[in-house]
Design a protein around this motif. Structure first.
Motif, short mmCIF file in Angstrom:
data_model
loop_
_atom_site.label_atom_id
_atom_site.label_comp_id
_atom_site.label_asym_id
_atom_site.label_seq_id
_atom_site.Cartn_x
_atom_site.Cartn_y
_atom_site.Cartn_z
N PRO A 1 0.81 -1.23 0.00
CA PRO A 1 0.00 0.00 0.00
C PRO A 1 0.84 1.28 0.00
O PRO A 1 0.34 2.34 -0.39
N ASP A 2 2.10 1.17 0.44
CA ASP A 2 2.99 2.34 0.47
C ASP A 2 4.02 2.29 -0.67
O ASP A 2 5.05 2.98 -0.61
N GLY A 3 3.75 1.48 -1.68
CA GLY A 3 4.70 1.33 -2.78
C GLY A 3 4.94 2.61 -3.55
O GLY A 3 4.11 3.53 -3.56
N ASP A 4 6.08 2.68 -4.22
CA ASP A 4 6.44 3.89 -4.98
C ASP A 4 5.86 3.88 -6.38
O ASP A 4 5.91 4.88 -7.09
N ILE A 5 5.29 2.74 -6.80
CA ILE A 5 4.64 2.62 -8.11
C ILE A 5 3.23 2.09 -7.89
O ILE A 5 3.02 1.16 -7.11
N THR A 6 2.26 2.69 -8.58
CA THR A 6 0.87 2.23 -8.47
C THR A 6 0.43 1.60 -9.79
O THR A 6 0.59 2.19 -10.86
N LEU A 7 -0.14 0.40 -9.68
CA LEU A 7 -0.70 -0.32 -10.82
C LEU A 7 -2.19 -0.49 -10.58
O LEU A 7 -2.61 -1.06 -9.57
N VAL A 8 -3.00 0.03 -11.50
CA VAL A 8 -4.45 -0.11 -11.42
C VAL A 8 -4.88 -1.13 -12.48
O VAL A 8 -4.43 -1.05 -13.63
N VAL B 1 -3.49 0.69 -15.65
CA VAL B 1 -2.92 2.03 -15.59
C VAL B 1 -1.68 1.90 -14.71
O VAL B 1 -1.78 1.53 -13.54
N LEU B 2 -0.53 2.18 -15.29
CA LEU B 2 0.73 2.10 -14.56
C LEU B 2 1.30 3.50 -14.46
O LEU B 2 1.81 4.04 -15.45
N GLN B 3 1.14 4.09 -13.29
CA GLN B 3 1.50 5.49 -13.06
C GLN B 3 0.71 6.39 -14.02
O GLN B 3 -0.46 6.61 -13.81
N ASP B 4 1.36 6.89 -15.08
CA ASP B 4 0.68 7.81 -16.00
C ASP B 4 0.36 7.18 -17.35
O ASP B 4 -0.05 7.87 -18.27
N GLU B 5 0.51 5.87 -17.45
CA GLU B 5 0.39 5.20 -18.75
C GLU B 5 -0.74 4.18 -18.76
O GLU B 5 -0.86 3.38 -17.83
N LEU B 6 -1.54 4.22 -19.81
CA LEU B 6 -2.60 3.23 -20.01
C LEU B 6 -2.05 2.07 -20.81
O LEU B 6 -1.46 2.26 -21.88
N LEU B 7 -2.25 0.86 -20.30
CA LEU B 7 -1.78 -0.35 -20.98
C LEU B 7 -3.01 -1.20 -21.27
O LEU B 7 -3.59 -1.79 -20.36
N ARG B 8 -3.40 -1.26 -22.52
CA ARG B 8 -4.65 -1.90 -22.90
C ARG B 8 -4.39 -3.35 -23.31
O ARG B 8 -3.75 -3.61 -24.31
N GLY B 9 -4.87 -4.29 -22.48
CA GLY B 9 -4.74 -5.70 -22.82
C GLY B 9 -3.77 -6.44 -21.92
O GLY B 9 -3.11 -5.87 -21.05
N TYR B 10 -3.69 -7.75 -22.15
CA TYR B 10 -2.84 -8.64 -21.35
C TYR B 10 -1.37 -8.34 -21.57
O TYR B 10 -0.92 -8.13 -22.71
N LEU B 11 -0.61 -8.33 -20.47
CA LEU B 11 0.84 -8.19 -20.54
C LEU B 11 1.47 -9.18 -19.57
O LEU B 11 1.02 -9.29 -18.42
N PRO B 12 2.50 -9.90 -19.99
CA PRO B 12 3.20 -10.81 -19.06
C PRO B 12 4.04 -10.02 -18.07
O PRO B 12 4.34 -8.84 -18.27
N ALA B 13 4.45 -10.70 -17.00
CA ALA B 13 5.17 -10.03 -15.92
C ALA B 13 6.46 -9.37 -16.39
O ALA B 13 6.80 -8.27 -15.94
N ASP B 14 7.19 -10.02 -17.30
CA ASP B 14 8.47 -9.45 -17.71
C ASP B 14 8.30 -8.12 -18.44
O ASP B 14 9.11 -7.20 -18.27
N GLN B 15 7.22 -7.98 -19.21
CA GLN B 15 6.97 -6.70 -19.87
C GLN B 15 6.54 -5.64 -18.86
O GLN B 15 6.95 -4.47 -18.95
N LEU B 16 5.73 -6.03 -17.90
CA LEU B 16 5.35 -5.10 -16.85
C LEU B 16 6.57 -4.65 -16.05
O LEU B 16 6.70 -3.46 -15.69
N GLU B 17 7.49 -5.57 -15.80
CA GLU B 17 8.71 -5.23 -15.07
C GLU B 17 9.53 -4.19 -15.81
O GLU B 17 10.10 -3.27 -15.20
N LEU C 1 -1.14 -2.10 -5.73
CA LEU C 1 -2.12 -2.59 -6.71
C LEU C 1 -3.51 -2.12 -6.32
O LEU C 1 -3.92 -2.27 -5.16
N ILE C 2 -4.23 -1.57 -7.28
CA ILE C 2 -5.63 -1.18 -7.08
C ILE C 2 -6.47 -1.96 -8.07
O ILE C 2 -6.21 -1.93 -9.28
#
Length: 249
Positions: free
Chosen positions: A92-99, A224-240, A128-129
């Motif tokens: 909950p106190d992370g420096d990056i927010t993923l919605v 939504v990763l910080q200020d970017e919209l990511l539409r669709g499935y993404l594997p963990a390595d791409q999210l990283e 994570l939200i």
């Protein structure tokens, strides 16, 4: 950060080079016809030029969409990151927010779930939200209502358990099935089922749908990763990779 291939040679550049400094509007009809024939012949000999031009158009459109998405996220930041009702997991106190906008009946959401879990486990500093966004019919709506009712009745930990179980639930969704699911997790199903159709739950789902509409989100999963919209499935390595880019600024 926008990730695209390098620009390609375009047909427009070819035409400009062929015409030189000449004023095409001053050409005679015969000269225009000859020029058109010359261009057509070149394109027939080099059809890859058309593909390059289409690729460049797609790149420009994607760049424009990415820029528009940044503005959409900024304009809806409060509703995205601090709505006061969406479940918050990870750190909950992370420096990056993923919605994540998700639907329990969405196959790609189910594929994304272990990828998101892997990202959270390996990083340890991501907030994570989860946005309940049921768009695939009555079973989706019932599942979201049940999950939200669980959170209201039994708290965040119970919500997480139900959320995970609903992601793996196959077949029909009805009160009997949902009741058994809750009981299997050690929860009292009666008060949860009784709250599923409460007005405040209806309002939550409606607000999330309105937010998705403002963000031009029509499918799941959408992140939504910080200020970017990511539409669709993404594997963990791409999210990283994207998380790392966000941290590097």
């Amino acid at each position: 950060m926008i990730r695209f291939a390098a620009p390609a040679l375009t047909a427009a550049a070819l035409f400009a080079g062929s015409a030189g400094a000449a004023d095409l509007t001053a050409l005679t009809e015969a000269e225009r016809a000859a020029f058109r024939n010359e261009v057509r012949a070149y394109l027939m000999d080099h059809p890859e030029i058309i593909i390059e031009a289409v690729d460049l158009l797609k790149e420009r459109n994607a760049q424009q969409q990415a820029q528009a998405d940044v503005a959409l996220v900024e304009n809806n930041a409060e509703a995205l990151f601090n709505d006061g009702y969406s479940w918050v997991g990870g750190n909950p106190d992370g420096d990056i927010t993923l919605v994540e906008f998700m639907d329990y009946r969405c196959g790609y959401c189910r594929r994304a779930k272990p990828e998101v879990a892997k990202l959270l486990a390996e990083d340890g500093n991501i907030r994570l939200i989860v946005k309940e966004f049921p768009i695939l019919g009555d079973a989706s709506v019932a599942s979201s209502r049940f999950a939200i009712a669980t959170r209201k009745v039994a708290g965040d930990e119970a919500y997480e358990q139900v959320h995970d179980a609903l992601m793996e639930l196959d077949g029909d969704v009805n009160d009997v099935i949902l009741g058994r699911l809750a009981e299997g997790l050690g929860l009292d199903s009666a008060p949860i089922l009784a709250r599923m159709n409460d007005d405040d739950i209806t309002a939550e789902i409606a607000e999330t749908r309105a937010l998705a509409q403002r963000l031009q989100i029509s499918g799941t999963p959408t992140f939504v990763l910080q200020d970017e919209l990511l539409r669709g499935y993404l594997p963990a390595d791409q999210l990283e990779i994207i998380v790392s880019e966000k941290r590097d600024g």
